[in-house]
Motif scaffolding. Structure first.
Motif, mmCIF file in Angstrom:
data_model
loop_
_atom_site.group_PDB
_atom_site.id
_atom_site.type_symbol
_atom_site.label_atom_id
_atom_site.label_comp_id
_atom_site.label_asym_id
_atom_site.label_seq_id
_atom_site.Cartn_x
_atom_site.Cartn_y
_atom_site.Cartn_z
ATOM 1 N N SER A 134 0.834 -1.200 0.000
ATOM 2 C CA SER A 134 0.000 0.000 0.000
ATOM 3 C C SER A 134 0.867 1.247 0.000
ATOM 4 O O SER A 134 2.083 1.166 0.209
ATOM 5 N N VAL A 135 0.213 2.382 -0.175
ATOM 6 C CA VAL A 135 0.924 3.659 -0.223
ATOM 7 C C VAL A 135 0.401 4.555 0.898
ATOM 8 O O VAL A 135 -0.810 4.753 1.013
ATOM 9 N N ILE A 136 1.306 5.084 1.720
ATOM 10 C CA ILE A 136 0.909 6.072 2.742
ATOM 11 C C ILE A 136 1.380 7.440 2.273
ATOM 12 O O ILE A 136 2.528 7.586 1.820
ATOM 13 N N VAL A 137 0.492 8.420 2.379
ATOM 14 C CA VAL A 137 0.867 9.806 2.051
ATOM 15 C C VAL A 137 0.316 10.719 3.137
ATOM 16 O O VAL A 137 -0.477 10.281 3.986
ATOM 17 N N LYS A 138 0.678 12.006 3.058
ATOM 18 C CA LYS A 138 0.072 12.973 3.971
ATOM 19 C C LYS A 138 -1.346 13.253 3.481
ATOM 20 O O LYS A 138 -1.624 13.140 2.286
ATOM 21 N N ASP A 168 6.567 12.726 -15.612
ATOM 22 C CA ASP A 168 7.445 13.784 -15.104
ATOM 23 C C ASP A 168 7.468 13.873 -13.589
ATOM 24 O O ASP A 168 8.082 14.788 -13.029
ATOM 25 N N ALA A 169 6.830 12.927 -12.927
ATOM 26 C CA ALA A 169 6.770 12.983 -11.464
ATOM 27 C C ALA A 169 8.156 12.713 -10.867
ATOM 28 O O ALA A 169 8.906 11.866 -11.373
ATOM 29 N N THR A 170 8.479 13.455 -9.821
ATOM 30 C CA THR A 170 9.779 13.241 -9.147
ATOM 31 C C THR A 170 9.540 13.068 -7.644
ATOM 32 O O THR A 170 10.223 13.681 -6.827
ATOM 33 N N TYR A 171 8.550 12.255 -7.317
ATOM 34 C CA TYR A 171 8.230 12.052 -5.903
ATOM 35 C C TYR A 171 9.322 11.240 -5.206
ATOM 36 O O TYR A 171 9.866 10.292 -5.768
ATOM 37 N N LYS A 172 9.570 11.655 -3.957
ATOM 38 C CA LYS A 172 10.523 10.892 -3.127
ATOM 39 C C LYS A 172 9.739 9.831 -2.354
ATOM 40 O O LYS A 172 8.729 10.144 -1.718
ATOM 41 N N VAL A 173 10.244 8.607 -2.433
ATOM 42 C CA VAL A 173 9.522 7.497 -1.818
ATOM 43 C C VAL A 173 10.392 6.852 -0.743
ATOM 44 O O VAL A 173 11.595 6.644 -0.938
ATOM 45 N N GLY A 174 9.769 6.528 0.391
ATOM 46 C CA GLY A 174 10.475 5.829 1.464
ATOM 47 C C GLY A 174 10.011 4.378 1.528
ATOM 48 O O GLY A 174 8.822 4.095 1.362
ATOM 49 N N SER A 213 17.817 7.655 -6.921
ATOM 50 C CA SER A 213 18.095 8.338 -5.652
ATOM 51 C C SER A 213 16.829 8.967 -5.058
ATOM 52 O O SER A 213 16.857 9.494 -3.940
ATOM 53 N N LEU A 214 15.717 8.908 -5.789
ATOM 54 C CA LEU A 214 14.449 9.398 -5.227
ATOM 55 C C LEU A 214 13.891 8.401 -4.208
ATOM 56 O O LEU A 214 12.965 8.699 -3.464
ATOM 57 N N ILE A 215 14.465 7.199 -4.185
ATOM 58 C CA ILE A 215 14.002 6.184 -3.225
ATOM 59 C C ILE A 215 14.954 6.129 -2.032
ATOM 60 O O ILE A 215 16.161 5.983 -2.213
ATOM 61 N N VAL A 235 10.234 12.451 2.752
ATOM 62 C CA VAL A 235 9.748 11.693 1.587
ATOM 63 C C VAL A 235 8.275 12.061 1.375
ATOM 64 O O VAL A 235 7.614 12.571 2.281
ATOM 65 N N ASP A 236 7.778 11.786 0.148
ATOM 66 C CA ASP A 236 6.395 12.142 -0.196
ATOM 67 C C ASP A 236 5.437 10.979 -0.019
ATOM 68 O O ASP A 236 4.217 11.179 0.036
ATOM 69 N N ALA A 237 5.963 9.779 0.001
ATOM 70 C CA ALA A 237 5.106 8.593 0.134
ATOM 71 C C ALA A 237 5.918 7.447 0.709
ATOM 72 O O ALA A 237 7.149 7.415 0.568
ATOM 73 N N VAL A 238 5.227 6.519 1.371
ATOM 74 C CA VAL A 238 5.880 5.297 1.876
ATOM 75 C C VAL A 238 5.143 4.105 1.280
ATOM 76 O O VAL A 238 3.910 4.062 1.292
ATOM 77 N N ILE A 239 5.905 3.167 0.715
ATOM 78 C CA ILE A 239 5.298 1.936 0.190
ATOM 79 C C ILE A 239 5.529 0.859 1.232
ATOM 80 O O ILE A 239 6.680 0.555 1.586
ATOM 81 N N ILE A 240 4.459 0.290 1.728
ATOM 82 C CA ILE A 240 4.574 -0.687 2.817
ATOM 83 C C ILE A 240 3.333 -1.578 2.832
ATOM 84 O O ILE A 240 2.302 -1.224 2.254
ATOM 85 N N ASP A 241 3.420 -2.709 3.502
ATOM 86 C CA ASP A 241 2.295 -3.645 3.593
ATOM 87 C C ASP A 241 1.089 -2.973 4.267
ATOM 88 O O ASP A 241 1.258 -2.129 5.144
ATOM 89 N N ASN A 242 -0.119 -3.408 3.845
ATOM 90 C CA ASN A 242 -1.330 -2.679 4.247
ATOM 91 C C ASN A 242 -1.610 -2.662 5.745
ATOM 92 O O ASN A 242 -2.007 -1.629 6.286
ATOM 93 N N GLU A 243 -1.383 -3.765 6.440
ATOM 94 C CA GLU A 243 -1.734 -3.756 7.867
ATOM 95 C C GLU A 243 -0.794 -2.861 8.677
ATOM 96 O O GLU A 243 -1.264 -2.048 9.462
#
Ligand code: GLN
Length: 264
Positions: A125-129, A144-150, A173-175, A193-201
């Protein structure tokens, strides 16, 4: 007077014999408990609700399912908290009997370890603000997106987003790779970072614990969780699979999952 001293001595001797006997008993009990063969489980205890600390104890779905398996096998479970990145090597080299850490079955991992039957499903899943312009993984991967992902180092979230960034010709290097999911979420909260990719639970747990975050309603990848074993340890894998099968069939695994994951 002599008589009194003799009586006092006698009482003292009886008392000390009693104390020693007491010690002997408790030793015997302790030995009995550790007579059971040990089942060591390597995990990374920053992955709620599968494994996390409550005080000094590691609790969660994996901890309880492993305990139920150990009980069925007449073994004594010992949970060892190490970095996620070290679990497979630790199991491979026989330092730990098994690895259980909300671990996704992947073809690449199967080259290093064997997996039990699956006992749970995970979704990347993706967590954002809350006020983030990102609404989906496609937004992150847009031309053209340059989002930083954690991400958490060496997890499937790390692997998939890394592959997709490469496929889209994006700057690697955006990751940013963090040692724990918690560190990645902290970086999101502080705007690193702009988003975190992590397991849903775990995503849901982190969002509940931190103000101003949300989990996007998007399934990046759906995956199976299983327990890993050294390739030469089919004996243990087969025993664990047999126990797991019974615990799934009699509803014990579901009961544990329901205890930690409130029905949606
Ligand atoms: N399911 C993910 C993986 O196996 C994450 C597991 C974890 O961080 N504990 O890579």
């Amino acid at each position: 007077m002599k008589k009194i001293i003799a009586i006092v001595l006698a009482v003292a001797m009886i008392a000390s014999v009693a104390v020693l006997a007491g010690c002997g008993n408790s030793n015997t009990d302790a030995n009995k408990a550790s007579d059971k063969p040990k089942l060591t489980m390597a995990t990374n205890a920053y992955f709620p609700p599968y494994e996390y600390y409550e005080g000094d104890n590691i609790i969660g779905i994996d901890a309880e399912v492993a305990k139920a398996i150990a009980d069925k096998l007449g073994m004594e479970l010992e949970i060892v908290d190490i970095e996620f990145d070290s679990i497979i090597t630790g199991v491979q080299t026989g330092k730990y009997d098994m690895g259980m850490a909300g671990m996704t079955v992947t073809d690449e991992r199967k080259e290093s370890v064997d997996f039990s039957d699956s006992y749970a499903t995970g979704i990347q899943s993706v967590i954002v603000k809350n006020d983030s312009p990102i609404t989906s993984v496609d937004d992150i991967l847009a031309k053209d997106a340059t989002y930083k992902v954690g991400v958490q180092l060496s997890t499937t979230g790390d692997i998939y987003i890394g592959d997709d960034y490469e496929k889209e010709g994006k700057d690697a290097s955006l990751i940013t790779r963090f040692q724990t999911g918690n560190d990645a979420v902290t970086a999101l909260v502080s705007g690193k970072v702009d988003a975190v990719i992590i397991d849903n639970e775990p995503a849901k747990s982190y969002v509940a614990a931190n103000e101003g975050l949300k989990v996007l309603d998007t399934e990046y990848v759906v995956e199976d969780y299983a327990i890993c074993f050294a390739k030469n340890n089919t004996e243990l894998k087969d025993k664990v699979n047999a126990a797991l099968k019974e615990l799934i069939a009699d509803g014990s695994v579901k009961k544990i999952v329901d205890k930690y994951i409130t029905a949606k």
